[in-house]
Scaffold this active site. Structure first.
Site, PDB file in Angstrom:
ATOM      1  N   CYS A  29      35.391  41.670  42.134  1.00 49.06           N
ATOM      2  CA  CYS A  29      34.971  41.741  40.539  1.00 49.06           C
ATOM      3  C   CYS A  29      35.886  43.701  40.480  1.00 49.06           C
ATOM      4  O   CYS A  29      36.689  44.193  41.061  1.00 49.06           O
ATOM      5  CB  CYS A  29      33.548  42.494  41.502  1.00 49.06           C
ATOM      6  SG  CYS A  29      32.471  41.660  42.417  1.00 49.06           S
ATOM      7  N   GLU A  41      52.692  31.537  56.280  1.00 50.84           N
ATOM      8  CA  GLU A  41      52.990  31.660  55.077  1.00 50.84           C
ATOM      9  C   GLU A  41      53.049  30.281  53.831  1.00 50.84           C
ATOM     10  O   GLU A  41      52.865  30.592  52.629  1.00 50.84           O
ATOM     11  CB  GLU A  41      53.704  32.598  54.914  1.00 50.84           C
ATOM     12  CG  GLU A  41      53.971  33.449  52.919  1.00 50.84           C
ATOM     13  CD  GLU A  41      52.830  33.912  53.207  1.00 50.84           C
ATOM     14  OE1 GLU A  41      51.893  34.099  53.595  1.00 50.84           O
ATOM     15  OE2 GLU A  41      52.665  34.600  51.899  1.00 50.84           O
ATOM     16  N   LYS A  52      42.078  38.361  44.270  1.00 48.31           N
ATOM     17  CA  LYS A  52      43.221  39.346  44.496  1.00 48.31           C
ATOM     18  C   LYS A  52      42.636  40.398  45.370  1.00 48.31           C
ATOM     19  O   LYS A  52      43.411  40.405  46.671  1.00 48.31           O
ATOM     20  CB  LYS A  52      43.904  40.215  43.230  1.00 48.31           C
ATOM     21  CG  LYS A  52      45.382  41.109  43.699  1.00 48.31           C
ATOM     22  CD  LYS A  52      46.817  39.476  44.289  1.00 48.31           C
ATOM     23  CE  LYS A  52      47.702  40.621  44.526  1.00 48.31           C
ATOM     24  NZ  LYS A  52      48.607  39.789  44.935  1.00 48.31           N
ATOM     25  N   LYS A  68      50.523  29.621  50.823  1.00 48.64           N
ATOM     26  CA  LYS A  68      51.165  29.675  49.913  1.00 48.64           C
ATOM     27  C   LYS A  68      50.962  28.177  48.587  1.00 48.64           C
ATOM     28  O   LYS A  68      50.437  28.189  47.452  1.00 48.64           O
ATOM     29  CB  LYS A  68      52.541  29.932  48.862  1.00 48.64           C
ATOM     30  CG  LYS A  68      53.268  31.621  49.134  1.00 48.64           C
ATOM     31  CD  LYS A  68      53.191  32.141  48.404  1.00 48.64           C
ATOM     32  CE  LYS A  68      50.806  32.930  49.125  1.00 48.64           C
ATOM     33  NZ  LYS A  68      51.004  34.227  49.594  1.00 48.64           N
ATOM     34  N   TRP A  96      32.909  37.889  41.076  1.00 47.30           N
ATOM     35  CA  TRP A  96      33.596  37.139  41.447  1.00 47.30           C
ATOM     36  C   TRP A  96      31.811  37.369  42.753  1.00 47.30           C
ATOM     37  O   TRP A  96      31.716  38.133  43.059  1.00 47.30           O
ATOM     38  CB  TRP A  96      34.884  37.662  42.727  1.00 47.30           C
ATOM     39  CG  TRP A  96      35.150  36.657  43.447  1.00 47.30           C
ATOM     40  CD1 TRP A  96      36.061  35.528  42.931  1.00 47.30           C
ATOM     41  CD2 TRP A  96      35.121  36.775  45.004  1.00 47.30           C
ATOM     42  NE1 TRP A  96      36.334  34.992  43.718  1.00 47.30           N
ATOM     43  CE2 TRP A  96      35.942  35.395  45.047  1.00 47.30           C
ATOM     44  CE3 TRP A  96      34.452  36.862  45.849  1.00 47.30           C
ATOM     45  CZ2 TRP A  96      35.949  34.740  46.573  1.00 47.30           C
ATOM     46  CZ3 TRP A  96      33.965  36.528  47.273  1.00 47.30           C
ATOM     47  CH2 TRP A  96      35.225  35.819  47.710  1.00 47.30           C
ATOM     48  N   ASN A 106      30.375  46.833  42.161  1.00 38.82           N
ATOM     49  CA  ASN A 106      31.466  45.702  42.742  1.00 38.82           C
ATOM     50  C   ASN A 106      30.426  46.234  43.999  1.00 38.82           C
ATOM     51  O   ASN A 106      29.963  47.496  44.390  1.00 38.82           O
ATOM     52  CB  ASN A 106      32.211  46.359  42.589  1.00 38.82           C
ATOM     53  CG  ASN A 106      33.310  46.281  41.807  1.00 38.82           C
ATOM     54  OD1 ASN A 106      32.818  45.363  40.665  1.00 38.82           O
ATOM     55  ND2 ASN A 106      34.464  46.856  41.269  1.00 38.82           N
ATOM     56  N   GLY A 107      30.506  45.087  45.327  1.00 36.72           N
ATOM     57  CA  GLY A 107      30.495  44.947  46.630  1.00 36.72           C
ATOM     58  C   GLY A 107      29.187  44.497  46.468  1.00 36.72           C
ATOM     59  O   GLY A 107      28.951  43.542  45.985  1.00 36.72           O
ATOM     60  N   GLU A 131      47.472  27.656  48.284  1.00 35.13           N
ATOM     61  CA  GLU A 131      46.132  28.492  47.904  1.00 35.13           C
ATOM     62  C   GLU A 131      46.258  28.397  46.269  1.00 35.13           C
ATOM     63  O   GLU A 131      45.046  27.956  45.183  1.00 35.13           O
ATOM     64  CB  GLU A 131      45.691  30.078  47.701  1.00 35.13           C
ATOM     65  CG  GLU A 131      47.571  30.570  48.258  1.00 35.13           C
ATOM     66  CD  GLU A 131      47.578  32.502  48.271  1.00 35.13           C
ATOM     67  OE1 GLU A 131      46.755  32.690  48.149  1.00 35.13           O
ATOM     68  OE2 GLU A 131      48.413  32.654  48.395  1.00 35.13           O
ATOM     69  N   HIS A 159      50.604  17.848  70.272  1.00 32.14           N
ATOM     70  CA  HIS A 159      49.592  17.549  70.980  1.00 32.14           C
ATOM     71  C   HIS A 159      48.479  17.221  70.856  1.00 32.14           C
ATOM     72  O   HIS A 159      46.941  18.354  70.387  1.00 32.14           O
ATOM     73  CB  HIS A 159      49.166  19.446  71.705  1.00 32.14           C
ATOM     74  CG  HIS A 159      50.768  19.803  72.209  1.00 32.14           C
ATOM     75  ND1 HIS A 159      50.737  19.399  74.304  1.00 32.14           N
ATOM     76  CD2 HIS A 159      51.896  20.172  72.829  1.00 32.14           C
ATOM     77  CE1 HIS A 159      51.872  19.265  74.444  1.00 32.14           C
ATOM     78  NE2 HIS A 159      52.423  20.142  74.002  1.00 32.14           N
ATOM     79  N   ARG A 205      43.039  39.803  39.492  1.00 34.33           N
ATOM     80  CA  ARG A 205      41.366  40.224  41.145  1.00 34.33           C
ATOM     81  C   ARG A 205      41.083  39.310  41.428  1.00 34.33           C
ATOM     82  O   ARG A 205      40.627  39.253  42.566  1.00 34.33           O
ATOM     83  CB  ARG A 205      40.732  41.876  41.015  1.00 34.33           C
ATOM     84  CG  ARG A 205      41.623  43.176  40.618  1.00 34.33           C
ATOM     85  CD  ARG A 205      40.886  43.649  40.223  1.00 34.33           C
ATOM     86  NE  ARG A 205      39.611  44.977  40.846  1.00 34.33           N
ATOM     87  CZ  ARG A 205      39.652  45.779  41.808  1.00 34.33           C
ATOM     88  NH1 ARG A 205      40.768  46.233  41.271  1.00 34.33           N
ATOM     89  NH2 ARG A 205      39.145  46.106  43.135  1.00 34.33           N
TER      90      ARG A 205
HETATM   91  C1  F6R Z   1      47.392  35.206  49.581  1.00 34.74           C
HETATM   92  C2  F6R Z   1      46.841  36.331  49.783  1.00 34.74           C
HETATM   93  C3  F6R Z   1      46.230  36.469  50.908  1.00 34.74           C
HETATM   94  C4  F6R Z   1      46.006  38.485  51.338  1.00 34.74           C
HETATM   95  C5  F6R Z   1      44.578  39.050  51.565  1.00 34.74           C
HETATM   96  C6  F6R Z   1      45.380  40.523  52.406  1.00 34.74           C
HETATM   97  O1  F6R Z   1      48.475  35.231  49.077  1.00 34.74           O
HETATM   98  O2  F6R Z   1      47.394  37.276  48.634  1.00 34.74           O
HETATM   99  O3  F6R Z   1      45.728  35.782  51.278  1.00 34.74           O
HETATM  100  O4  F6R Z   1      47.033  38.605  51.476  1.00 34.74           O
HETATM  101  O5  F6R Z   1      43.981  38.497  51.037  1.00 34.74           O
HETATM  102  O6  F6R Z   1      44.750  41.406  50.930  1.00 34.74           O
HETATM  103  P1  F6R Z   1      45.176  42.957  51.716  1.00 34.74           P
HETATM  104  O7  F6R Z   1      46.997  42.258  52.064  1.00 34.74           O
HETATM  105  O8  F6R Z   1      45.519  43.051  50.188  1.00 34.74           O
HETATM  106  O9  F6R Z   1      45.232  43.345  52.592  1.00 34.74           O
END
Ligand code: F6R
Length: 600
Positions: A2, A477, A595, A481, A73, A99-100, A484, A500, A27
């Site tokens: 949010c 990773e 985000k 990517k 969100w 927010n929260g 998501e 396994h 975000r």
């Molecule tokens: C994936 C992504 C998330 C963040 C995770 C932690 O592309 O961006 O997995 O890495 O939410 O976020 P931060 O680094 O802001 O603590």
């Protein structure tokens, strides 16, 4: 997650609020709304979906010089017009965005709102209704707000206005980010500075459990006992250009391309006047003196932490463990006697990580935050901070923050190694320069990545990424990517582990991306590729120059093997990007994701 904006001043607020909300889109959100107020009353516009949808329903004729806005969100209640913020009290006098998560909203409803019919499913509405109850019982608005804040359990950033006072926005914060921005004839409120950079770059940080009375001329910060707090403002060192896409179709592509520059900037920043790698303060001593390091992070940052562990252990010789924050919170391992905690967080606001930091602070352990956002909560609350200097990362899928985290951890480990008389046998700054060049070369090979994405991923429902050692961590990773942003079910796997159990999922045509950048496991990972190919998989081998074989699909330019993660992740990022594009997904704003994840 949010986002909040607010404006009080002389200009018409609608466009300022909408533009601010657009800057918070990165975000992650699923509905949005604004409330503005003029002599005719309060006007609330909200809509499920994107800010573009909200724009459609905002009445362009209604003008106002005070307003608050929100991107939601969903946590409590589905994404809908009804649950979108702003929410209003029963009489319509009070209007609020939040927010929260208010953890005790059920109890508050039971204790204070027996006679109120709630209109939404949100925890937020309860807050605005309780405020109105206290005002109706005779309290002044500020007092009612403060009393309500004192009852809230959980996290909040709140902006509120009162239809009977067009001069004030009431603001409060606890555990969720919120800033107040300053202007000559106006003041603003924002979840982050980027949202209001359009009108000001001067901001004041708020601490938890503070409330603020914001008018067009004044900003008065108080604690919950009503004492006035003084706080100097700061200039947000953000360039409005940094948060624009420019000629790029997506932020993600821009941010992938920025990686070589970011690595060079990090090397430059963390060098002393003689060109020797250095970090400010005594943070490297803290690393060198720790008997164990605990890296705590989520998602992509966690994956960067796994690579960092290799540096800290093999270069500096400090035993290092890497934990997912949300698990660590309630499942803390037995700690060593002199631990150092490293919180890796692009945003510096991730609630899961913060909850661990709160605990480790209570235990009196030293903590370092490595973040992209100066002044962020995790940075403020740790003993040390190292910045990523990656520039704002807007795409939800993290790219340049990941490589920046690896580079900063590498530099820190190398300096700590020196302090432990374990000088590296190579010049790290020089090797990082070589890797930056390799990343640049990779960014120039987008056509090949697009082709690979087209060939392997256009129709598949799943994909595997396999590697050993450092390559395995990069595979985790690469898989994250891909899933998501393209919604293809993808898994990163240790090459030797597939047999396994998981190999049962390999079918005719299953795409398996294999990284082969580590000489000591080159033959073994190639053996694992043969195993999956024999079961019908469609393998795509990405190897490092010097280790390549004739039919590898892609060969990375030569780079120091310890730093190969910085290069090998680039094709995986680009492949995910093109897969998302080919499948018609929203690259920068994937569904369900946020985000800055500010709820636990
Ligand atoms: C994936 C992504 C998330 C963040 C995770 C932690 O592309 O961006 O997995 O890495 O939410 O976020 P931060 O680094 O802001 O603590």
């Amino acid at each position: 997650m949010c986002g909040i904006v607010g404006y009080i001043g002389q200009r018409d607020t609608k466009e300022i609020l909408l533009k601010g909300l657009e800057k918070l889109e990165y975000r992650g959100y699923d509905s949005a709304g604004i409330a503005i107020m003029n002599d005719e009353g309060v006007h609330v516009f909200k809509e499920k979906g994107r800010i573009a949808d909200l724009r459609e329903v905002v009445d362009g004729k209604v003008a106002s010089t005070i307003g608050i806005g929100h991107t939601r969100w969903a946590t409590h209640g589905e994404p809908s017009h009804l649950n979108a913020h702003p929410h209003q009290s029963a009489s319509g006098r009070f209007t609020l965005v939040h927010n929260g998560v208010i953890e005790n909203y059920v109890q508050l409803t039971r204790d204070y709102l027996q006679d109120v019919t709630l209109k939404s499913d949100t925890d937020t509405e309860v807050v605005v209704q309780v405020i109105e109850q206290f005002v109706e019982s005779g309290l002044e608005v500020e007092e009612a707000f403060r009393k309500t804040l004192g009852l809230l359990k959980g996290s909040y950033a709140i902006a509120l206005f009162d239809a009977e006072n067009k001069e004030t926005i009431y603001v409060a914060k606890n555990k969720s980010p919120l800033l107040v921005g300053l202007g000559d004839t106006f003041n603003v409120v924002a979840s982050d500075a980027m949202a209001m950079l359009q009108v000001t770059n001067e901001y004041v940080e708020l601490m938890d459990k503070e409330m603020v009375i914001v008018t067009d001329k004044k900003v008065v910060i108080k604690n919950l006992s009503g004492d006035v707090m003084t706080r100097a403002s700061y200039i947000a060192e953000l360039d409005a250009g940094d948060i624009e896409k420019g000629t790029y179709p997506h932020y993600m592509l821009k941010e992938i391309d920025e990686q070589p520059l970011v690595i060079r900037k990090i090397v430059q920043t963390y060098q002393d006047e003689n060109g020797k790698l250095d970090v400010p303060g005594d943070v490297a001593d803290a690393v060198a003196e720790a008997d164990r390091i605990y890296i705590v992070a989520c998602g992509t940052s966690y994956h960067a932490g796994l690579v960092g562990k290799q540096f800290l252990e093999t270069w500096a010789g400090v035993p290092t463990e890497v934990y997912v924050s949300s698990e660590f919170s309630y499942n803390m391992p037995l700690l060593s006697e002199k631990p150092l905690f490293i919180f890796l967080s692009q945003s510096g606001e991730t609630a899961d990580s913060r909850s661990v930091l709160v605990q480790t602070n209570k235990l009196g352990h030293k903590a370092l935050t490595i973040t992209n956002v100066p002044g962020s909560t995790l940075s403020r609350e740790a003993d040390y901070t190292l910045l990523l200097h990656a520039g704002p990362e807007i795409a939800v899928a993290s790219t340049k923050a990941y490589t920046a985290q690896i580079a900063v951890l590498g530099i820190l480990a190398a300096i700590a190694a020196g302090k432990r008389d374990k000088e590296l046998s190579f010049d790290l700054a020089h090797e990082l320069g070589i890797v930056a060049n390799a990343m640049e070369a990779l960014c120039d090979q987008k056509d090949e990545m697009e082709m690979i994405a087209r060939d392997y991923l256009t129709v598949t429902r799943n994909a595997f990424f396999i590697g050993r050692g450092l390559d395995y961590y990069v595979c985790l990773e690469g898989a994250l990517k891909l899933k998501e942003i393209s919604y293809i079910q993808a898994e990163g796997f240790a090459g030797g582990e597939l047999k396994h159990g998981t190999i049962a999922l390999i079918e005719d045509g299953t795409p398996v991306f294999a990284l082969a950048t580590q000489e000591h496991v080159n033959l073994s990972i190639r053996g694992n590729v043969k195993e999956v190919a024999a079961r019908g998989a469609n393998p795509c081998i990405i190897s490092l120059k010097g280790l390549e074989e004739a039919d590898d699909q892609f060969v990375l330019p030569a780079a120091h093997p310890a730093l190969s993660a910085l290069a090998s992740v680039v094709p995986l990022q680009l492949i995910a990007y093109y897969a998302s594009l080919h499948r018609g997904c929203d690259v920068d704003k994937p569904r369900n994701l946020a985000k800055s994840v500010t709820v636990e």
